[in-house]
Design a protein around this motif. Structure first.
Motif, mmCIF file in Angstrom:
data_model
loop_
_atom_site.group_PDB
_atom_site.id
_atom_site.type_symbol
_atom_site.label_atom_id
_atom_site.label_comp_id
_atom_site.label_asym_id
_atom_site.label_seq_id
_atom_site.Cartn_x
_atom_site.Cartn_y
_atom_site.Cartn_z
ATOM 1 N N ALA A 1 -26.444 -17.742 24.148
ATOM 2 C CA ALA A 1 -25.503 -17.526 23.179
ATOM 3 C C ALA A 1 -24.859 -15.902 23.791
ATOM 4 C CB ALA A 1 -25.789 -17.680 21.957
ATOM 5 N N LEU B 1 -12.589 -34.677 12.937
ATOM 6 C CA LEU B 1 -14.064 -34.140 12.855
ATOM 7 C C LEU B 1 -14.621 -33.825 14.150
ATOM 8 C CD1 LEU B 1 -15.181 -36.456 10.011
ATOM 9 C CD2 LEU B 1 -14.791 -34.030 9.803
ATOM 10 N N ALA B 2 -13.801 -33.898 15.360
ATOM 11 C CA ALA B 2 -14.494 -33.710 16.682
ATOM 12 C C ALA B 2 -14.941 -32.293 16.562
ATOM 13 C CB ALA B 2 -13.307 -33.811 17.721
ATOM 14 N N ARG B 3 -15.953 -31.930 16.978
ATOM 15 C CA ARG B 3 -16.627 -30.669 17.049
ATOM 16 C C ARG B 3 -17.584 -30.363 18.213
ATOM 17 N NH1 ARG B 3 -18.629 -34.154 13.778
ATOM 18 N NH2 ARG B 3 -20.873 -34.428 13.529
ATOM 19 N N LEU B 4 -17.678 -29.156 18.538
ATOM 20 C CA LEU B 4 -18.655 -28.619 19.682
ATOM 21 C C LEU B 4 -19.843 -28.791 19.058
ATOM 22 C CD1 LEU B 4 -16.610 -25.648 21.141
ATOM 23 C CD2 LEU B 4 -16.556 -28.121 21.753
ATOM 24 N N PHE C 1 -19.133 -24.401 29.590
ATOM 25 C CA PHE C 1 -18.156 -25.634 29.101
ATOM 26 C C PHE C 1 -16.825 -25.558 29.003
ATOM 27 C CE2 PHE C 1 -22.689 -26.673 27.966
ATOM 28 C CZ PHE C 1 -22.517 -28.004 28.668
ATOM 29 N N MET C 2 -16.357 -24.297 29.567
ATOM 30 C CA MET C 2 -14.764 -23.965 29.123
ATOM 31 C C MET C 2 -13.974 -25.090 30.105
ATOM 32 S SD MET C 2 -12.638 -22.080 27.988
ATOM 33 C CE MET C 2 -13.481 -20.615 26.993
ATOM 34 N N GLY C 3 -13.132 -25.555 29.281
ATOM 35 C CA GLY C 3 -12.241 -26.590 29.815
ATOM 36 C C GLY C 3 -12.862 -27.868 30.080
ATOM 37 N N MET D 1 -17.192 -14.013 26.004
ATOM 38 C CA MET D 1 -17.626 -15.063 25.398
ATOM 39 C C MET D 1 -18.952 -15.529 25.899
ATOM 40 S SD MET D 1 -14.327 -17.487 25.502
ATOM 41 C CE MET D 1 -14.765 -18.735 24.551
ATOM 42 N N ARG E 1 -20.366 -21.055 26.189
ATOM 43 C CA ARG E 1 -19.202 -21.563 25.890
ATOM 44 C C ARG E 1 -18.423 -21.297 27.273
ATOM 45 N NH1 ARG E 1 -16.683 -21.742 20.935
ATOM 46 N NH2 ARG E 1 -18.033 -21.283 19.156
ATOM 47 N N MET F 1 -22.850 -27.081 19.491
ATOM 48 C CA MET F 1 -23.249 -25.807 20.293
ATOM 49 C C MET F 1 -24.666 -25.673 20.666
ATOM 50 S SD MET F 1 -20.532 -24.308 20.995
ATOM 51 C CE MET F 1 -21.386 -22.947 22.106
ATOM 52 N N GLU G 1 -14.857 -29.166 27.378
ATOM 53 C CA GLU G 1 -15.555 -29.057 26.113
ATOM 54 C C GLU G 1 -15.914 -30.535 25.796
ATOM 55 O OE1 GLU G 1 -12.874 -27.502 26.624
ATOM 56 O OE2 GLU G 1 -13.082 -25.382 26.231
ATOM 57 N N ALA H 1 -28.386 -25.621 24.968
ATOM 58 C CA ALA H 1 -29.763 -26.060 25.621
ATOM 59 C C ALA H 1 -29.339 -26.565 27.048
ATOM 60 C CB ALA H 1 -30.128 -27.369 24.826
#
Lengths: 302, 368
Positions: free
Chosen positions: A146, A119-122, A105-107, A98, A102, A124, A109, A129
């Motif tokens: 990334a 509609l909750a979304r990451l 921010f694991m765990g 990964m 990612r 990225m 998020e 940044a």
């Protein structure tokens, strides 16, 4: 020693049994802000068990943990994390395939989540940044947040893990052998970052069996042996050599050095015969070559 | 942080353009493979009607039916598990809908809700067994494969004495839920296209392809949903983490057991959607439905770039895997080649895909 303030974390008489094995018995230690508390000990001394209890992986069989003077019980790693005790494990807790961001921010998020409900979304872009910024702050130039964590070196991965813990508000940082798998240069990067964390007033528990690394950044040293503590010492109360002796379990090391001396004596005694021996070897070789067998079957020339 | 520092760093970046980024995507192989397949049949199946409206819809429908299951399988594989019981789940869901409807006269919508409930339960049981015992899901769901198929056969024969349950079509009329899983949509558009003379029509003026099978819409919907979840939500992050390194994920506070159980439930739901589409479109349930679908779904997912070891892959990839599957299957039919060769193609395709995936993974963890 800055011990006028109350300790961040304190463990009292901690014991842990796994079946019939006593991994820890009656261990106490205190960690203050702005201090690197080194936990030293040989393999099997109980270092890992102790920090697994502190980080909520194991529950102690006896004893208690105090956080800011209040008794706490951790039911899960999450629990400990939420109270500001972050652990950077020996095996890193990173997902190699990964991306850095990612993993960062694991765990956690929710920090980079936008919108609510379905509609909750990451976000990225923001995650990338922040990850890049935080790593830049500790002097690691991430070419592309990334990119997969698997592309980073061991030292860089350690630093990502530490930076992650610090970013998410860790007050106590537990580092489990962060330098043991690293080369000299990479280890020094990690050590420098540990010193930075100390300067930011974090309490750092630094587990290692490398006395040199501990000595370089540590203020306080607790030595574990076979599940018991051999004492806690300030840097001015002990020397590196004494620590090393203690870690190896005093008497064992004395026995070892006696043994080594024995070897040395034997070597010296044999050295006298070496000249004669060499002659004999040379003679044997000549004979073998003459018979045509030599050492040629493993490809080496005599 | 000042943006100037980032800009400075950017100058030192090796240009990682769109092309480079695309090469890092797991579905690359499947998309490229699919273009090859299309090109091949565009030449070989020229003039056979494969690329008429009806032909296209037919291979899309075949792809869609597999794709619905493959998307579930792909998510589960990314999460680090397999489900070999999906094929049996298809058969089982079919009779869970058909038996109460035909034998006991339940309304279809109730049967459909029952089927989804049963599917969630089966998925939950699979997930619980796998996460509680730590056994490989391969073995656990292999057990499920036989148990579910056996139950399907046993229950149907015990209650009806047959292995088929026909007569569902009559109940389709007037049901508020069932039409979601049956028939076609966009019949008006197709008719208009026919009238305009853009697609082939029958002698009575109706288009040969009367509408878009609803399975295609389900397939696209599931693919879009799964892609959104994987790439843009917390759950997606967790799915990759569970497959990539479950111990690390757990240490970071990811509820690994819950995520995996949820994925098993999702796979079972996908299998049920497929079963409903098939059962309600054909109008009958058959105890043998869905056989080998578990393997076909895994093949589609692997062709689509999912690693067998988990932690890597995409739903779009699985969709293209299913497309390759459906297009080749129908292409072989249209070109009149003996269909036996389809299996040879599948096997070879699978091996090539696995080799390619391993190569991609190595690349992904090397420095760029």
């Amino acid at each position: 020693m800055m011990r006028s303030r109350p300790p961040l974390v304190e463990v009292e008489n901690l014991s842990k049994r796994f079946g019939t094995v006593v991994a820890l018995s009656g261990v106490s230690m205190r960690v203050f802000p702005g201090e690197v508390h080194c936990l030293l000990g040989d393999n099997g001394a109980g270092k890992s068990t102790l920090i697994k209890i502190l980080s909520g992986v194991h529950r102690p069989s006896a004893g208690r943990i105090l956080l800011d003077g209040q008794e706490v019980v951790f039911h899960s790693p999450r629990d400990a994390l939420d109270r500001g005790i972050a652990t950077v494990y020996q095996d890193l807790a990173m997902i190699p395939l990964m991306s850095i961001a990612r993993n960062f921010f694991m765990g956690r998020e929710h920090v980079v989540t936008r919108g609510r409900g379905l509609l909750a979304r990451l976000d990225m872009r923001r995650a990338n940044a922040i990850a890049r910024e935080e790593l830049a702050r500790i002097g690691i130039d991430v070419r592309d947040p990334a990119q997969a964590v698997g592309t980073l070196s061991g030292g860089e991965r350690q630093c990502v893990a530490i930076a992650r813990a610090v970013y998410f508000g860790a007050r106590v940082l537990i580092l489990d052998e962060p330098t043991s798998a690293l080369g000299v240069k990479q280890a020094s990067v990690v050590l420098r970052y540990i010193a930075q964390a100390r300067a930011r007033n974090l309490g750092v528990i630094f587990i290692t069996h490398n006395v040199h690394h501990a000595w370089a950044v540590g203020n306080v040293f607790t030595v574990l042996n076979r599940g018991r503590t051999l004492g806690t010492f300030g840097k001015d109360e002990i020397t590196r050599e004494q620590l090393l002796t203690m870690m190896a379990g005093g008497r064992e090391l004395e026995e070892l050095s006696a043994e080594l001396e024995e070897f040395a004596r034997a070597d010296a005694a044999r050295a006298i015969d070496v000249a004669a021996e060499e002659k004999e070897v040379a003679a044997t070789l000549r004979r073998e070559v003459a018979f045509g067998s030599g050492f040629s079957d493993d490809g080496r020339r005599p | 942080m000042a943006s100037s520092t980032i800009a400075e760093r950017d100058e030192r970046l090796r240009p990682s353009g769109v092309v480079r980024r695309l090469f890092g995507r797991p579905e690359l192989g499947a998309v490229a493979g699919y273009l090859l397949v299309l090109l091949f049949f565009a030449v070989v199946a020229r003039g056979t009607g494969m690329f008429s409206a009806a032909g296209i819809l037919s291979f899309l429908e075949v792809s869609a039916q597999l794709g619905i299951v493959a998307v579930g399988a792909a998510l589960l594989m990314i999460g680090g598990e397999f489900d070999l019981s999906v094929g049996s789940m298809i058969g089982f869901a079919g009779i869970v809908v058909a038996l109460p409807a035909v034998e006991w006269g339940w309304p279809l919508w109730l049967c459909i809700l029952l089927a989804f409930t049963v599917a969630l339960l089966v998925g939950w049981v699979n997930g619980m067994i796998v996460s509680r015992t730590g056994l490989p899901s391969f073995v656990v769901t292999l057990g499920g494969l036989f148990v579910l198929r056996g139950l399907t056969l046993g229950i149907t024969r015990a209650l009806t004495g047959r292995t088929q349950i026909p007569g569902l079509r009559a109940q389709l009329e007037g049901d508020w839920l069932a039409p979601l899983f049956a028939g076609e949509v966009g019949t008006g558009i197709m008719q208009w296209l026919g009238e305009m003379g853009w697609i082939a029509t029958r002698p009575d003026g109706l288009p040969l392809a009367s509408g878009i099978p609803v399975s295609i819409l389900w397939w696209l919907l599931l693919t879009a949903l799964a892609t959104w979840v994987l790439l843009r939500t917390r759950i997606g992050n967790w799915i990759f983490a569970c497959g990539g390194d479950p111990a690390a994920a757990r240490n970071l506070g990811v509820p690994v057991a819950k995520v995996k159980t949820g994925l098993f439930m999702f796979t079972a739901v996908c299998a049920t959607i497929f079963a409903l589409v098939q059962t309600l479109s054909v109008g009958s349930a058959d105890v043998l439905r869905g056989q080998l679908k578990e393997f076909e779904a895994i093949i589609a997912a692997v062709i689509g770039g999912c690693l067998l070891t988990g932690g890597y892959g995409s739903a779009i990839g699985a969709t293209f895997g299913a497309l390759i599957f459906g297009t080749v299957q129908m292409g072989i039919f249209y070109t009149g080649v003996n269909t036996d060769w389809f299996k040879v193609f599948l096997g070879v395709m699978l091996l090539v895909a696995v080799l390619f995936n391993n190569y991609v993974r190595r690349k992904a963890t090397e420095g760029r």
